[in-house]
Write a protein that holds these residues in place. Structure first.
Motif, PDB file in Angstrom:
ATOM      1  N   ASP A 197      -8.618  32.498 -20.808  1.00  0.00           N
ATOM      2  CA  ASP A 197      -8.793  31.226 -20.123  1.00  0.00           C
ATOM      3  C   ASP A 197     -10.212  31.137 -19.580  1.00  0.00           C
ATOM      4  O   ASP A 197     -10.676  32.031 -18.872  1.00  0.00           O
ATOM      5  N   LYS A 198     -10.908  30.060 -19.901  1.00  0.00           N
ATOM      6  CA  LYS A 198     -12.288  29.882 -19.451  1.00  0.00           C
ATOM      7  C   LYS A 198     -12.378  29.607 -17.949  1.00  0.00           C
ATOM      8  O   LYS A 198     -13.417  29.817 -17.335  1.00  0.00           O
ATOM      9  N   LYS A 199     -11.265  29.172 -17.382  1.00  0.00           N
ATOM     10  CA  LYS A 199     -11.273  28.790 -15.970  1.00  0.00           C
ATOM     11  C   LYS A 199     -10.750  29.944 -15.113  1.00  0.00           C
ATOM     12  O   LYS A 199      -9.666  29.891 -14.550  1.00  0.00           O
ATOM     13  N   GLN A 200     -11.542  30.998 -14.986  1.00  0.00           N
ATOM     14  CA  GLN A 200     -11.110  32.159 -14.228  1.00  0.00           C
ATOM     15  C   GLN A 200     -11.153  31.916 -12.717  1.00  0.00           C
ATOM     16  O   GLN A 200     -10.580  32.697 -11.946  1.00  0.00           O
ATOM     17  N   SER A 201     -11.795  30.848 -12.273  1.00  0.00           N
ATOM     18  CA  SER A 201     -11.839  30.542 -10.843  1.00  0.00           C
ATOM     19  C   SER A 201     -10.457  30.246 -10.276  1.00  0.00           C
ATOM     20  O   SER A 201     -10.270  30.193  -9.064  1.00  0.00           O
ATOM     21  N   ILE A 202      -9.483  30.063 -11.162  1.00  0.00           N
ATOM     22  CA  ILE A 202      -8.116  29.812 -10.721  1.00  0.00           C
ATOM     23  C   ILE A 202      -7.606  30.954  -9.854  1.00  0.00           C
ATOM     24  O   ILE A 202      -6.763  30.771  -8.977  1.00  0.00           O
ATOM     25  N   LEU A 203      -8.133  32.167 -10.047  1.00  0.00           N
ATOM     26  CA  LEU A 203      -7.660  33.327  -9.295  1.00  0.00           C
ATOM     27  C   LEU A 203      -7.993  33.212  -7.816  1.00  0.00           C
ATOM     28  O   LEU A 203      -7.342  33.838  -6.983  1.00  0.00           O
ATOM     29  N   ALA A 204      -8.999  32.430  -7.493  1.00  0.00           N
ATOM     30  CA  ALA A 204      -9.408  32.290  -6.094  1.00  0.00           C
ATOM     31  C   ALA A 204      -8.618  31.206  -5.372  1.00  0.00           C
ATOM     32  O   ALA A 204      -8.816  30.973  -4.183  1.00  0.00           O
ATOM     33  N   THR A 205      -7.702  30.535  -6.075  1.00  0.00           N
ATOM     34  CA  THR A 205      -6.974  29.422  -5.477  1.00  0.00           C
ATOM     35  C   THR A 205      -5.586  29.821  -5.019  1.00  0.00           C
ATOM     36  O   THR A 205      -4.793  28.965  -4.647  1.00  0.00           O
ATOM     37  N   GLY A 206      -5.270  31.098  -5.076  1.00  0.00           N
ATOM     38  CA  GLY A 206      -3.948  31.534  -4.657  1.00  0.00           C
ATOM     39  C   GLY A 206      -2.984  31.712  -5.804  1.00  0.00           C
ATOM     40  O   GLY A 206      -1.806  32.011  -5.599  1.00  0.00           O
ATOM     41  N   PHE A 207      -3.466  31.513  -7.034  1.00  0.00           N
ATOM     42  CA  PHE A 207      -2.620  31.747  -8.210  1.00  0.00           C
ATOM     43  C   PHE A 207      -2.222  33.218  -8.253  1.00  0.00           C
ATOM     44  O   PHE A 207      -3.058  34.106  -8.151  1.00  0.00           O
ATOM     45  N   ASN A 208      -0.936  33.489  -8.389  1.00  0.00           N
ATOM     46  CA  ASN A 208      -0.466  34.869  -8.315  1.00  0.00           C
ATOM     47  C   ASN A 208       0.581  35.127  -9.388  1.00  0.00           C
ATOM     48  O   ASN A 208       1.612  34.488  -9.418  1.00  0.00           O
ATOM     49  N   SER A 226       1.309  21.678 -11.978  1.00  0.00           N
ATOM     50  CA  SER A 226       1.674  21.589 -10.561  1.00  0.00           C
ATOM     51  C   SER A 226       0.511  21.119  -9.700  1.00  0.00           C
ATOM     52  O   SER A 226       0.707  20.583  -8.602  1.00  0.00           O
ATOM     53  N   GLU A 227      -0.721  21.315 -10.186  1.00  0.00           N
ATOM     54  CA  GLU A 227      -1.909  20.848  -9.495  1.00  0.00           C
ATOM     55  C   GLU A 227      -2.319  19.440  -9.938  1.00  0.00           C
ATOM     56  O   GLU A 227      -3.221  18.839  -9.349  1.00  0.00           O
ATOM     57  N   GLY A 228      -1.694  18.932 -10.984  1.00  0.00           N
ATOM     58  CA  GLY A 228      -2.053  17.615 -11.496  1.00  0.00           C
ATOM     59  C   GLY A 228      -3.389  17.583 -12.198  1.00  0.00           C
ATOM     60  O   GLY A 228      -3.993  16.517 -12.362  1.00  0.00           O
ATOM     61  N   ASP A 229      -3.869  18.741 -12.635  1.00  0.00           N
ATOM     62  CA  ASP A 229      -5.168  18.845 -13.314  1.00  0.00           C
ATOM     63  C   ASP A 229      -4.951  18.709 -14.822  1.00  0.00           C
ATOM     64  O   ASP A 229      -4.834  19.685 -15.555  1.00  0.00           O
ATOM     65  N   MET A 230      -4.926  17.476 -15.301  1.00  0.00           N
ATOM     66  CA  MET A 230      -4.562  17.220 -16.687  1.00  0.00           C
ATOM     67  C   MET A 230      -5.665  17.618 -17.663  1.00  0.00           C
ATOM     68  O   MET A 230      -5.399  17.900 -18.831  1.00  0.00           O
ATOM     69  N   GLY A 231      -6.931  17.641 -17.185  1.00  0.00           N
ATOM     70  CA  GLY A 231      -8.005  18.149 -18.036  1.00  0.00           C
ATOM     71  C   GLY A 231      -7.807  19.625 -18.325  1.00  0.00           C
ATOM     72  O   GLY A 231      -7.982  20.082 -19.459  1.00  0.00           O
ATOM     73  N   TYR A 232      -7.440  20.376 -17.310  1.00  0.00           N
ATOM     74  CA  TYR A 232      -7.172  21.804 -17.453  1.00  0.00           C
ATOM     75  C   TYR A 232      -5.960  22.043 -18.346  1.00  0.00           C
ATOM     76  O   TYR A 232      -5.960  22.915 -19.221  1.00  0.00           O
ATOM     77  N   VAL A 233      -4.925  21.227 -18.152  1.00  0.00           N
ATOM     78  CA  VAL A 233      -3.729  21.326 -19.009  1.00  0.00           C
ATOM     79  C   VAL A 233      -4.113  21.134 -20.468  1.00  0.00           C
ATOM     80  O   VAL A 233      -3.683  21.890 -21.345  1.00  0.00           O
ATOM     81  N   SER A 234      -4.932  20.135 -20.751  1.00  0.00           N
ATOM     82  CA  SER A 234      -5.345  19.859 -22.129  1.00  0.00           C
ATOM     83  C   SER A 234      -6.131  21.025 -22.729  1.00  0.00           C
ATOM     84  O   SER A 234      -5.982  21.343 -23.906  1.00  0.00           O
ATOM     85  N   GLU A 235      -6.982  21.674 -21.921  1.00  0.00           N
ATOM     86  CA  GLU A 235      -7.739  22.828 -22.396  1.00  0.00           C
ATOM     87  C   GLU A 235      -6.807  23.971 -22.795  1.00  0.00           C
ATOM     88  O   GLU A 235      -7.010  24.631 -23.822  1.00  0.00           O
ATOM     89  N   LEU A 236      -5.793  24.216 -21.987  1.00  0.00           N
ATOM     90  CA  LEU A 236      -4.863  25.317 -22.256  1.00  0.00           C
ATOM     91  C   LEU A 236      -3.961  25.032 -23.454  1.00  0.00           C
ATOM     92  O   LEU A 236      -3.645  25.936 -24.234  1.00  0.00           O
ATOM     93  N   LEU A 237      -3.554  23.784 -23.600  1.00  0.00           N
ATOM     94  CA  LEU A 237      -2.637  23.419 -24.690  1.00  0.00           C
ATOM     95  C   LEU A 237      -3.360  23.159 -26.008  1.00  0.00           C
ATOM     96  O   LEU A 237      -2.763  23.268 -27.082  1.00  0.00           O
ATOM     97  N   GLY A 238      -4.634  22.768 -25.924  1.00  0.00           N
ATOM     98  CA  GLY A 238      -5.342  22.362 -27.130  1.00  0.00           C
ATOM     99  C   GLY A 238      -4.931  20.976 -27.584  1.00  0.00           C
ATOM    100  O   GLY A 238      -5.168  20.582 -28.729  1.00  0.00           O
ATOM    101  N   ILE A 320       5.095   9.651 -23.327  1.00  0.00           N
ATOM    102  CA  ILE A 320       3.969   9.301 -22.462  1.00  0.00           C
ATOM    103  C   ILE A 320       2.939  10.424 -22.576  1.00  0.00           C
ATOM    104  O   ILE A 320       3.227  11.575 -22.240  1.00  0.00           O
ATOM    105  N   GLU A 321       1.761  10.086 -23.053  1.00  0.00           N
ATOM    106  CA  GLU A 321       0.707  11.086 -23.235  1.00  0.00           C
ATOM    107  C   GLU A 321      -0.350  10.925 -22.141  1.00  0.00           C
ATOM    108  O   GLU A 321      -0.834   9.828 -21.888  1.00  0.00           O
ATOM    109  N   PHE A 322      -0.691  12.047 -21.503  1.00  0.00           N
ATOM    110  CA  PHE A 322      -1.655  12.048 -20.405  1.00  0.00           C
ATOM    111  C   PHE A 322      -3.046  12.360 -20.917  1.00  0.00           C
ATOM    112  O   PHE A 322      -3.245  13.383 -21.597  1.00  0.00           O
ATOM    113  N   GLY A 323      -4.010  11.522 -20.574  1.00  0.00           N
ATOM    114  CA  GLY A 323      -5.391  11.803 -20.918  1.00  0.00           C
ATOM    115  C   GLY A 323      -5.971  12.846 -19.980  1.00  0.00           C
ATOM    116  O   GLY A 323      -5.363  13.243 -18.990  1.00  0.00           O
ATOM    117  N   ALA A 324      -7.182  13.291 -20.279  1.00  0.00           N
ATOM    118  CA  ALA A 324      -7.820  14.315 -19.434  1.00  0.00           C
ATOM    119  C   ALA A 324      -8.256  13.713 -18.105  1.00  0.00           C
ATOM    120  O   ALA A 324      -8.533  12.527 -18.009  1.00  0.00           O
TER     121      ALA A 324
END
Length: 324
Positions: A197-208, A226-238, A320-324
């Protein structure tokens, strides 16, 4: 012999009985080891059992837990297709057997075929097919029994797994043991690095997560939703996340000239957290309707410039498709 429709197989354990599946099928088939033969006969009474069993022989098995069908899962499928004919096998009923809290899937069951179809360009232009087996029938297999089943009962030629893969009863086996056992049983083993995952800063947000090593995972997808970050969701799902609702005559009401609301009880998969989401689209067979989505405690609200109820209700499912 398989038809030109490849069947991907992913496993977290072993298999008690040989799996039967029609190579040309694009449906998800649920089988337990006790009813495989009966279900097979219902699917195609005219196909000899020996011929059906041969459809999985000689294939390459991609191993993993394919919940979100994210880019890490896709990479396993790609590598399996490069090595030979790929297969994917999922387990049903894991939550009930392991005592997990019930939770909505990331990908609606009725939408998995679409997602796997989008992988075909990476996998030899063939649409993947899934096969499901009841987890309670296979959970007690040791790592050795697991590999033995792959070799002697399924007749697969090899496996593909990530280097962090665990398998067998209580996840007692690792990738090194998988390679060793595959060599012993004459199977090819392809161990690949996980997609990070390119977004390693997630570890500093309390992700456990005890299994967290920085790789793309279904847990990260759920966290991003759960964070409503649909851009991040799209990156992970492709791909963009698609929410599926099952419609019936009582499932919606038009509150204004520009808003339609549906109760969350219609949802077939996991929505993002409560909030307002721009750049969304309602996808139907004939139309793509831009919309704004509002998720609250009890409902999903769709805000459109113009409403065409016939367009929206033309199918049993609302996409229903969510944009980034």
């Amino acid at each position: 012999m398989l038809t030109n429709h490849k069947l991907f197989v992913h496993l977290n354990g072993g298999i008690r009985l040989p799996v039967t599946v029609q190579g040309a099928s694009r449906r998800v088939i649920s089988l337990s080891s006790s009813d495989m033969q009966a279900t097979s006969q219902q699917e195609d009474e005219n196909t000899p059992n020996s011929k059906q069993l041969s459809s999985v022989a000689g294939g390459i098995v991609a191993l993993g837990k394919f919940d979100a069908l994210h880019i890490g899962h896709r990479e396993l499928a790609i590598q399996a297709s490069k090595a030979g004919t790929p297969f994917l096998l999922s387990f049903t009923g894991m939550a009930e057997v392991l005592g997990w809290e019930p939770r909505a899937p990331v990908v609606a069951k009725c939408d998995r075929e679409r997602v796997l179809s989008s992988w075909s360009a990476c996998c030899g232009e063939v649409v993947p097919t899934e096969l499901e087996i009841e987890f309670s029938k296979v959970r007690n297999l040791t790592p050795r029994q697991f590999v033995e089943k792959l070799s002697k009962e399924l007749g697969v030629r090899g496996v593909v797994a990530g280097k962090n893969y665990r398998f067998g009863y209580r996840a007692s086996g690792d990738a090194s043991e998988l390679s060793r056992l595959c060599e012993e049983y004459g199977l090819e083993a392809y161990i690949i690095n996980p997609v990070m995952d390119k977004k390693q800063s997630i570890l500093a947000t309390g992700f456990n997560d005890a299994k967290e090593r920085g790789q793309v995972s279904s847990t990260r997808v759920r966290y991003a939703l759960s964070e409503g970050d649909m851009g991040y969701v799209s990156e992970l799902l492709g791909r963009h996340h698609r929410l599926i609702l099952m419609l019936n005559d009582e499932s919606f009401s038009i509150k204004t000239t520009s808003r339609i609301s549906y109760p969350k009880s219609c949802l077939l998969n996991l929505p993002p957290k409560e909030g307002v989401y721009e750049n969304c689209r309602i996808i139907s067979k004939e139309n793509v309707v831009p919309c704004r989505v509002v998720v609250d405690t009890t409902n999903i609200h769709l805000e459109l410039v113009e409403i065409d109820p016939i367009c929206i209700q033309e199918s049993r499912y609302l996409n229903i498709e969510f944009g980034a």
